[in-house]
Design a protein around this motif. Structure first.
Motif, PDB file in Angstrom:
ATOM      1  N   ILE A 190       1.512  30.651  23.850  1.00  0.00           N
ATOM      2  CA  ILE A 190       0.989  31.988  24.117  1.00  0.00           C
ATOM      3  C   ILE A 190       0.424  32.102  25.523  1.00  0.00           C
ATOM      4  O   ILE A 190       0.516  33.147  26.176  1.00  0.00           O
ATOM      5  CB  ILE A 190      -0.079  32.362  23.060  1.00  0.00           C
ATOM      6  CG1 ILE A 190      -0.437  33.848  23.193  1.00  0.00           C
ATOM      7  CG2 ILE A 190      -1.307  31.461  23.185  1.00  0.00           C
ATOM      8  CD1 ILE A 190      -1.252  34.375  22.045  1.00  0.00           C
ATOM      9  N   TYR A 191      -0.173  31.006  26.071  1.00  0.00           N
ATOM     10  CA  TYR A 191      -0.742  31.050  27.412  1.00  0.00           C
ATOM     11  C   TYR A 191       0.363  31.169  28.461  1.00  0.00           C
ATOM     12  O   TYR A 191       0.309  32.026  29.367  1.00  0.00           O
ATOM     13  CB  TYR A 191      -1.572  29.793  27.673  1.00  0.00           C
ATOM     14  CG  TYR A 191      -2.674  29.565  26.671  1.00  0.00           C
ATOM     15  CD1 TYR A 191      -3.703  30.478  26.511  1.00  0.00           C
ATOM     16  CD2 TYR A 191      -2.681  28.432  25.865  1.00  0.00           C
ATOM     17  CE1 TYR A 191      -4.715  30.268  25.589  1.00  0.00           C
ATOM     18  CE2 TYR A 191      -3.687  28.203  24.936  1.00  0.00           C
ATOM     19  CZ  TYR A 191      -4.706  29.130  24.806  1.00  0.00           C
ATOM     20  OH  TYR A 191      -5.709  28.927  23.899  1.00  0.00           O
ATOM     21  N   THR A 192       1.361  30.325  28.367  1.00  0.00           N
ATOM     22  CA  THR A 192       2.442  30.356  29.351  1.00  0.00           C
ATOM     23  C   THR A 192       3.276  31.624  29.222  1.00  0.00           C
ATOM     24  O   THR A 192       3.796  32.139  30.220  1.00  0.00           O
ATOM     25  CB  THR A 192       3.338  29.127  29.177  1.00  0.00           C
ATOM     26  OG1 THR A 192       3.831  29.079  27.826  1.00  0.00           O
ATOM     27  CG2 THR A 192       2.550  27.858  29.459  1.00  0.00           C
ATOM     28  N   ALA A 193       3.421  32.153  27.992  1.00  0.00           N
ATOM     29  CA  ALA A 193       4.196  33.382  27.785  1.00  0.00           C
ATOM     30  C   ALA A 193       3.522  34.563  28.467  1.00  0.00           C
ATOM     31  O   ALA A 193       4.172  35.377  29.138  1.00  0.00           O
ATOM     32  CB  ALA A 193       4.381  33.653  26.299  1.00  0.00           C
ATOM     33  N   VAL A 194       2.205  34.692  28.298  1.00  0.00           N
ATOM     34  CA  VAL A 194       1.468  35.789  28.942  1.00  0.00           C
ATOM     35  C   VAL A 194       1.542  35.654  30.455  1.00  0.00           C
ATOM     36  O   VAL A 194       1.728  36.644  31.183  1.00  0.00           O
ATOM     37  CB  VAL A 194       0.006  35.805  28.456  1.00  0.00           C
ATOM     38  CG1 VAL A 194      -0.819  36.779  29.275  1.00  0.00           C
ATOM     39  CG2 VAL A 194      -0.054  36.188  26.982  1.00  0.00           C
ATOM     40  N   ALA A 195       1.402  34.434  30.967  1.00  0.00           N
ATOM     41  CA  ALA A 195       1.473  34.223  32.412  1.00  0.00           C
ATOM     42  C   ALA A 195       2.849  34.592  32.953  1.00  0.00           C
ATOM     43  O   ALA A 195       2.967  35.276  33.989  1.00  0.00           O
ATOM     44  CB  ALA A 195       1.139  32.766  32.734  1.00  0.00           C
ATOM     45  N   LEU A 246       9.593  30.105  21.906  1.00  0.00           N
ATOM     46  CA  LEU A 246       8.456  30.891  21.420  1.00  0.00           C
ATOM     47  C   LEU A 246       8.684  31.345  19.986  1.00  0.00           C
ATOM     48  O   LEU A 246       7.771  31.295  19.143  1.00  0.00           O
ATOM     49  CB  LEU A 246       8.232  32.107  22.328  1.00  0.00           C
ATOM     50  CG  LEU A 246       7.676  31.845  23.734  1.00  0.00           C
ATOM     51  CD1 LEU A 246       7.616  33.146  24.518  1.00  0.00           C
ATOM     52  CD2 LEU A 246       6.270  31.235  23.652  1.00  0.00           C
ATOM     53  N   LYS A 247       9.879  31.824  19.691  1.00  0.00           N
ATOM     54  CA  LYS A 247      10.181  32.303  18.341  1.00  0.00           C
ATOM     55  C   LYS A 247      10.121  31.161  17.338  1.00  0.00           C
ATOM     56  O   LYS A 247       9.743  31.367  16.173  1.00  0.00           O
ATOM     57  CB  LYS A 247      11.561  32.941  18.321  1.00  0.00           C
ATOM     58  CG  LYS A 247      11.659  34.214  19.157  1.00  0.00           C
ATOM     59  CD  LYS A 247      13.085  34.750  19.180  1.00  0.00           C
ATOM     60  CE  LYS A 247      13.190  35.996  20.040  1.00  0.00           C
ATOM     61  NZ  LYS A 247      14.589  36.506  20.126  1.00  0.00           N
ATOM     62  N   ALA A 248      10.474  29.952  17.767  1.00  0.00           N
ATOM     63  CA  ALA A 248      10.457  28.808  16.850  1.00  0.00           C
ATOM     64  C   ALA A 248       9.035  28.441  16.424  1.00  0.00           C
ATOM     65  O   ALA A 248       8.856  27.796  15.377  1.00  0.00           O
ATOM     66  CB  ALA A 248      11.130  27.607  17.515  1.00  0.00           C
ATOM     67  N   ARG A 249       8.042  28.834  17.179  1.00  0.00           N
ATOM     68  CA  ARG A 249       6.656  28.519  16.806  1.00  0.00           C
ATOM     69  C   ARG A 249       6.185  29.360  15.615  1.00  0.00           C
ATOM     70  O   ARG A 249       5.209  29.009  14.952  1.00  0.00           O
ATOM     71  CB  ARG A 249       5.728  28.760  17.998  1.00  0.00           C
ATOM     72  CG  ARG A 249       6.063  27.885  19.207  1.00  0.00           C
ATOM     73  CD  ARG A 249       5.138  28.192  20.378  1.00  0.00           C
ATOM     74  NE  ARG A 249       3.777  27.737  20.105  1.00  0.00           N
ATOM     75  CZ  ARG A 249       3.296  26.546  20.438  1.00  0.00           C
ATOM     76  NH1 ARG A 249       4.096  25.663  21.040  1.00  0.00           N
ATOM     77  NH2 ARG A 249       2.063  26.202  20.166  1.00  0.00           N
TER      78      ARG A 249
END
Length: 638
Positions: free
Chosen positions: A546-551, A586-589
């Motif tokens: 979630i951190y890297t996705a938002v960045a 991301l979806k796999a999480r």
């Protein structure tokens, strides 16, 4: 000679000609009948035909007047007697009928006014002489009929004139009423215009009053903010003074303890020396055989005295080993490329040296530099997305940074901290305009860029880019881990995930805005080339969470348009890699918190939002109101 007035009864027709016209004839019919009468009389075979000596003109003027005189025939007594003797007469029922016809060859019918009556009377004897009785009666009847027609015509003309006058009066009255209505309408329009202008003036006055009130409110807010900043700075200064005082007291205490320890050691050393001297004197008195034993005992005592030193060395080595193990464990939790870590270390080292220099300056100097810090903070808060505003603020900031009265290290540190803290406001236009100011300032003061990037890395590790994975071996607790990756402590508790992600997004937006800023004639020291390198290091080393996705999402939203303009198909390949690998990871999480950011990144790539220029990238021209309102009162507050 006496005159005899006779009243004659004439026949209805004479030679087929009607003597008494129809009472219902019109004027045109009457004229037609008279013309027919003339034609018949002229065509008659009688010895004395009826001829018209003058035209029968009917006057339509107002001079026609009524002539109501009766038909009168005047005959002398002698002529009557002679005539009775020659021709005889017949009298029936009081009516006189002459056998012979009158001839009216010299008859002249006048259509003039009553002033011609005397002439007509003067010629009566002549008429009686020239024409017969029947013809004279016809002429007289015709004359009376004409007079009646004239009277009717005069009455009709009078009626028409009366109607015309009435209509003229009505028209004049209507025109006067129309003119009056028009004047009233004009007056009403003038009044309405006056009322409308008054309303416009009132509305304009109310608007200007509201604008002035708004400006006053903003000015009050700014003053309160400035006072709050001053109070905050004063509190920080007092806190710093307290800390300095505490440090000084600790130093004094440490020095005192050191002095006491030194004195104790000296006393101990003196005691040992005295003991040694005493032992030496005792050894001299003893026998030679005992001297070896005493010497051996002293040697053993020395060995015992060196033993604590060896143990302390071993303890220090163990301590350094534990710290080295902790560092290795922390390094194993870091996810970043080696080049990114090296660059980060250099920038943070420069920032650390700058902070130490500023700390020593403030401790050694009695000057107060808070005024320059406040000016820098005020100028950064006044930055807006307008061309003139950006250039003006950048120019003023460069003047402060190059001011010899203020150490540049202090102004550089203040500028970097205030710019990074300014971006915490969630506004794209603020990030874009700050990016322009940073590039303009760095073009004049190059050392700003490394200090600013070091401040970025200190505030947000994802600007490196770098991520730290939680490990129980590397961190004592989750709270320690959160503080390491940038979480703040609020009221003794770690801030929420939403607040942290909001700040992370703001930092990345400003960083992306700096990268994509292009100004003609100005070199961006940290431009699109560095942005491409950041994107490659991010995808090569950082995991999907979630951190890297938002960045990544915040970076693409602002820098994607400029990167696509420069790298074209290469940037599309990067987006394909993100879509195929990063999004799938991301979806796999299967974390519901990731749904929103996954949808945003997917929407950005599928709808090709990188083809659209982000809002605020192009600076606007100053509005007209800025020429009327002072800039100090027309600003944004964050």
């Amino acid at each position: 000679m006496g005159a005899i007035k006779l009243e004659l009864r004439c026949p209805q027709k004479v030679d087929g000609i009607a003597i008494d016209p129809e009472p219902d004839w019109s004027f045109d019919a009457l004229l037609s009948e008279l013309n027919s009468l003339e034609t018949r009389l002229n065509a008659s075979s009688k010895p004395v035909p009826f001829t018209k000596t003058k035209s029968r003109e009917i006057s339509t003027g107002k001079s026609v007047e009524s002539n109501a005189r009766a038909f009168v025939i005047r005959v002398s007594d002698d002529e009557l007697e002679n005539d009775n003797e020659r021709k005889g007469e017949e009298v029936h029922n009081g009516s006189l009928v002459a056998v012979k016809r009158f001839t009216c060859d010299a008859l002249y019918l006048s259509e003039s006014d009553d002033s011609d009556d005397d002439v007509a009377l003067g010629g009566e004897s002549y008429l009686m002489d020239e024409v017969g009785l029947a013809d004279g009666a016809l002429v007289e009847l015709t004359h009376q009929h004409q007079l009646g027609v004239k009277e009717e015509i005069r009455n009709l003309i009078s009626t028409l004139e009366t109607q015309l006058i009435s209509e003229n009066e009505q028209s004049n009255s209507a025109l006067a009423q129309v003119e009056k209505d028009r004047d009233m309408r004009r007056e009403m329009d003038r009044k309405n215009d006056t009322v409308y202008q008054r309303k416009i003036a009132e509305a304009l006055d109310n608007h200007l009053t509201a604008v002035q009130r708004d400006h006053e409110l903003k000015s009050q807010i700014e003053e309160r903010k400035i006072r709050s900043d001053a109070a905050y700075e004063e509190a920080k200064r007092k806190e710093r003074a307290l800390q300095e005082e505490k440090i000084r007291q600790e130093k004094v205490k440490a020095e005192a303890e050191m002095q006491a320890k030194l004195r104790a050691e000296e006393a101990k050393r003196a005691a040992l020396e005295a003991e040694k001297r005493a032992a030496k004197e005792a050894a001299e008195r003893e026998a030679a055989e005992n001297s070896k034993r005493i010497t051996a005992g002293v040697s053993q005592d020395g060995a015992c005295g060196r033993q604590p030193d060896d143990s302390s060395v071993i303890a220090g080595a163990q301590s350094r080993g534990s710290r080295s193990d902790g560092t290795k464990k922390l390094q194993s939790a870091v996810r970043a490329t080696e080049s990114a870590l090296n660059i980060e270390q250099k920038r943070l080292q420069k920032l650390k040296e700058l902070d130490e220099e500023n700390q020593s300056l403030k401790l050694s100097s009695n000057e107060d530099f808070s005024g320059y810090e406040k000016d820098i903070s005020r100028l950064i808060r006044q930055i807006r997305g307008l061309k003139d505003n950006v250039r003006t603020k950048a120019s003023e900031l460069v003047k402060i940074l190059n001011n010899p009265l203020c150490p540049q290290s202090i102004s550089l540190a203040t500028f970097s901290k205030k710019v990074v803290s300014r971006c915490e406001t969630p506004d794209d236009n603020v990030a874009m305009s700050c990016g322009y100011v940073i590039v303009l300032v760095a073009s004049q003061v190059p050392q700003v860029m490394d200090i600013l990037l070091g401040e970025f890395h200190r505030a947000c590790i994802y600007t490196v880019p770098k991520h730290i994975v939680f490990s129980e071996a590397a961190f004592e607790s989750e709270e320690a881990y959160y503080k390491t990756i940038g979480y703040r402590e609020e009221d003794g508790k770690i801030e929420s995930l939403e607040n942290y992600l909001s700040r992370l997004k703001s930092y990345m937006r400003l960083y992306a805005a700096l990268i994509q800023t292009e100004i003609p004639g100005v070199q961006n020291a940290h431009g699109l080339k560095e942005g491409w390198a950041w994107l490659a290091r991010f995808l090569n080393a950082l995991p999907a969470n979630i951190y890297t996705a938002v960045a990544l999402n915040a970076f693409l939203q602002l820098a994607g348009f400029a990167l696509f303009k420069k790298y074209k198909s290469q940037f599309r390949k990067i987006l394909d890699n993100i879509y195929d690998n990063f999004l799938n990871a991301l979806k796999a999480r299967e974390d519901s918190k990731l749904n929103l950011v996954i949808a945003e990144i997917q929407y950005y790539i599928e709808d090709k939002k990188f083809l659209e220029e982000p809002e605020g990238r192009t600076l606007q021209a100053p509005p007209l109101s800025s020429t009327l309102v002072p800039e100090a009162d027309y600003q944004e507050y964050g």
